[in-house]
Each structure stands twice: as structure tokens, then as C-alpha cells.
Design a protein around this motif. Structure first.
Motif, mmCIF file in Angstrom:
data_model
loop_
_atom_site.group_PDB
_atom_site.id
_atom_site.type_symbol
_atom_site.label_atom_id
_atom_site.label_comp_id
_atom_site.label_asym_id
_atom_site.label_seq_id
_atom_site.Cartn_x
_atom_site.Cartn_y
_atom_site.Cartn_z
ATOM 1 N N LYS A 145 0.850 -1.189 0.000
ATOM 2 C CA LYS A 145 0.000 0.000 0.000
ATOM 3 C C LYS A 145 0.889 1.242 0.000
ATOM 4 C CE LYS A 145 -3.867 1.989 2.594
ATOM 5 N NZ LYS A 145 -4.715 1.808 3.809
ATOM 6 N N LYS A 146 0.864 1.967 -1.105
ATOM 7 C CA LYS A 146 1.697 3.168 -1.196
ATOM 8 C C LYS A 146 1.342 4.129 -0.072
ATOM 9 C CE LYS A 146 3.085 6.961 -4.217
ATOM 10 N NZ LYS A 146 2.923 7.630 -5.531
ATOM 11 N N GLY A 147 2.366 4.681 0.564
ATOM 12 C CA GLY A 147 2.155 5.609 1.671
ATOM 13 C C GLY A 147 2.105 4.921 3.023
ATOM 14 N N GLU A 148 2.123 3.590 3.044
ATOM 15 C CA GLU A 148 2.105 2.866 4.317
ATOM 16 C C GLU A 148 3.394 3.143 5.081
ATOM 17 O OE1 GLU A 148 0.957 1.509 7.235
ATOM 18 O OE2 GLU A 148 -0.398 0.445 5.830
ATOM 19 N N THR A 149 3.258 3.500 6.349
ATOM 20 C CA THR A 149 4.433 3.800 7.166
ATOM 21 C C THR A 149 4.708 2.715 8.204
ATOM 22 O OG1 THR A 149 3.079 5.143 8.669
ATOM 23 C CG2 THR A 149 4.179 6.284 6.854
ATOM 24 N N GLN A 211 6.973 3.364 -1.767
ATOM 25 C CA GLN A 211 7.175 4.715 -1.232
ATOM 26 C C GLN A 211 6.249 4.956 -0.037
ATOM 27 O OE1 GLN A 211 9.677 6.451 -2.186
ATOM 28 N NE2 GLN A 211 10.180 5.183 -3.955
ATOM 29 N N PRO A 212 6.695 5.732 0.980
ATOM 30 C CA PRO A 212 7.972 6.450 1.047
ATOM 31 C C PRO A 212 9.120 5.535 1.451
ATOM 32 C CG PRO A 212 6.724 6.828 3.040
ATOM 33 C CD PRO A 212 5.852 5.979 2.157
ATOM 34 N N ALA A 213 10.273 5.756 0.856
ATOM 35 C CA ALA A 213 11.479 4.997 1.197
ATOM 36 C C ALA A 213 12.687 5.859 0.888
ATOM 37 C CB ALA A 213 11.542 3.704 0.386
ATOM 38 N N ALA A 214 13.780 5.560 1.560
ATOM 39 C CA ALA A 214 15.039 6.226 1.252
ATOM 40 C C ALA A 214 15.874 5.365 0.310
ATOM 41 C CB ALA A 214 15.821 6.505 2.533
#
Length: 236
Positions: A145-149, A211-214
Motif C-alpha cells: 500500500k503506497k504511503g504505508e508507514t 514509497q515512502p522509502a530512502a
């Protein structure tokens, strides 16, 4: 059967895991085996629509899965969606494969997490169903899920590392791990099924999903070691 290979321990979100035969993930603390995208009865699905394929994919996948359970001693199995190629796949299992699956689901605490291919799947094959789960702070779901933290394990994309070495194309199933960014690490598992293709691990769809990722890396066993290949880095 050829013995399964175990890659060196993989640390993910403070937990130790092991890649089993490059396709399954074993979680020792939970005594759990995690697999994604079995796509059981894919051949029979295609046959039903006029494209004839050898009808033994379910047997091969289940034999491989039984071997992984035996090799790891797993007491729990979590499947991360697209377990059957379609929701009616349980009805098409031939007796031998159906018996294999019934034995596996009786022998373990088995949880089917449903995916886009089998969202209406019934628990006719044993085990229990879930849309997603959280185990020890780790989310298990079919599609990242994009945006999952929160820390997450998923499947769906069938990632394969694609390299060219000395003019030779190499394609191997791999795990893809997103780290850093605004939350916990997230991992996409390779497809486990015998009749599954693959998507380039560096495909924008995979990179975007994490994403989000470094940083985003492909991880694959190679000659008894765990090799990491950078796929993407956040611009400084």
C-alpha cells in the motif's frame, strides 16, 4: 526432491528471517512460513478458456511448499494472496492435489490472505481467510500500500532481478525491500507458484508501491550468500 537452500539470516524490522529456496520467507520467532502468489489451478483456468497447459502446476507448487514446511519445521503458514488463480480454483483441484492441500492445512495453522485474483475465495481448502493481518507489529497483506508507514510484507508483483553479465541475461525471483523514509521497512516477496511469471524488480510500479522509502534493494540468494542489489535511492 532436491533439498531446499537456505540463505543467511535476513534482518528485517528488527526480526530475523531466512529466505528459503529464494522464494519463501521463514520467520523463526513465529515458527511461520510466508509465501506469496501460489496461483494454484492456473493451468486449469487457462484450459477452461481454450489455452491448454500441462495440468500439474498445483501439484508442483504444493510439493515445493510441503518441502519448505518440512525443512523449516514451520507450524504456521501465511499465504500473501493470489493463492488460487481465481476464486473458483478450489473447485477444480484434482483429487491428488486436493489431498495434498488438505493434509498441509491440517498439519499447520494455515491462514489464506486473499488477493485480487481470489478475493471471493471460500475456505473450502481448509485453513482460515483474512483480507490482511498484523502479526507482532508486522502487516501481512497481498499488495503493498503506497504511503504505508508501518512495517509490511506483501506479494502481488512477482519481482525478478534482471541483470546482464558478460552478455548473458540473468533473471531470478527476488525479494524487494524498501527501507528508510518515513516509516518501517517494507518487503515484497517473490511469487512462489510453479506457473508464475515475473516483473522486473526495478519496474516503476514496484518502486512506487514501496514509497515512502530512502532506499529500495533487491535481495537474492547467490552461492550460499545473500546478495543485495540497489534498485533506487532517494535523491540527496
Amino acid at each position: 526432491m532436491v533439498p531446499l537452500s537456505f540463505a543467511p539470516s535476513l534482518e528485517f524490522n528488527g526480526e530475523e528471517f531466512a529466505l528459503v529456496d529464494g522464494r519463501a520467507l521463514y520467520w523463526p520467532r513465529e515458527q511461520a512460513l510466508l509465501v506469496a502468489d501460489l496461483h494454484l489451478e492456473k493451468a486449469s483456468f487457462y484450459a477452461k478458456h481454450g489455452q491448454m497447459l500441462p495440468p500439474y502446476d498445483s501439484r508442483e507448487t504444493l510439493e515445493r511448499l510441503a518441502l519448505a514446511i518440512r525443512a523449516t519445521g514451520a507450524r504456521r503458514v501465511y499465504t500473501l494472496g493470489d493463492n488460487f488463480h481465481d476464486s473458483a480454483g478450489t473447485e477444480r483441484l484434482e483429487p491428488h492435489a486436493a489431498g495434498m492441500l488438505a493434509a498441509l492445512t491440517r498439519a499447520t495453522d494455515w491462514v489464506w490472505i486473499t488477493g485480487n485474483h481470489d478475493s471471493a475465495m471460500e475456505a473450502a481448502a481448509g485453513g482460515t481467510l483474512a483480507k490482511e493481518l498484523e502479526i507482532a507489529g508486522l502487516l501481512l497483506r497481498h499488495q503493498a500500500k503506497k504511503g504505508e508507514t508501518r512495517p509490511e510484507l506483501s506479494g502481488h508483483y512477482h519481482p525478478r532481478l534482471q541483470l546482464r553479465v558478460r552478455d548473458r541475461a540473468i533473471r531470478r525471483p527476488c525479494a524487494v525491500i524498501g527501507s528508510g523514509g518515513d516509516g518501517g521497512g517494507r518487503m515484497i516477496l517473490p511469487a512462489f507458484g510453479a506457473l508464475t511469471g515475473g516483473m522486473n524488480a526495478a519496474d516503476p510500479a514496484i518502486l512506487d508501491a514501496l514509497q515512502p522509502a530512502a532506499a529500495i534493494d533487491a535481495v537474492v540468494p547467490a552461492r550460499g550468500q545473500l546478495a543485495t542489489f540497489p534498485l533506487w535511492r532517494k535523491a540527496a
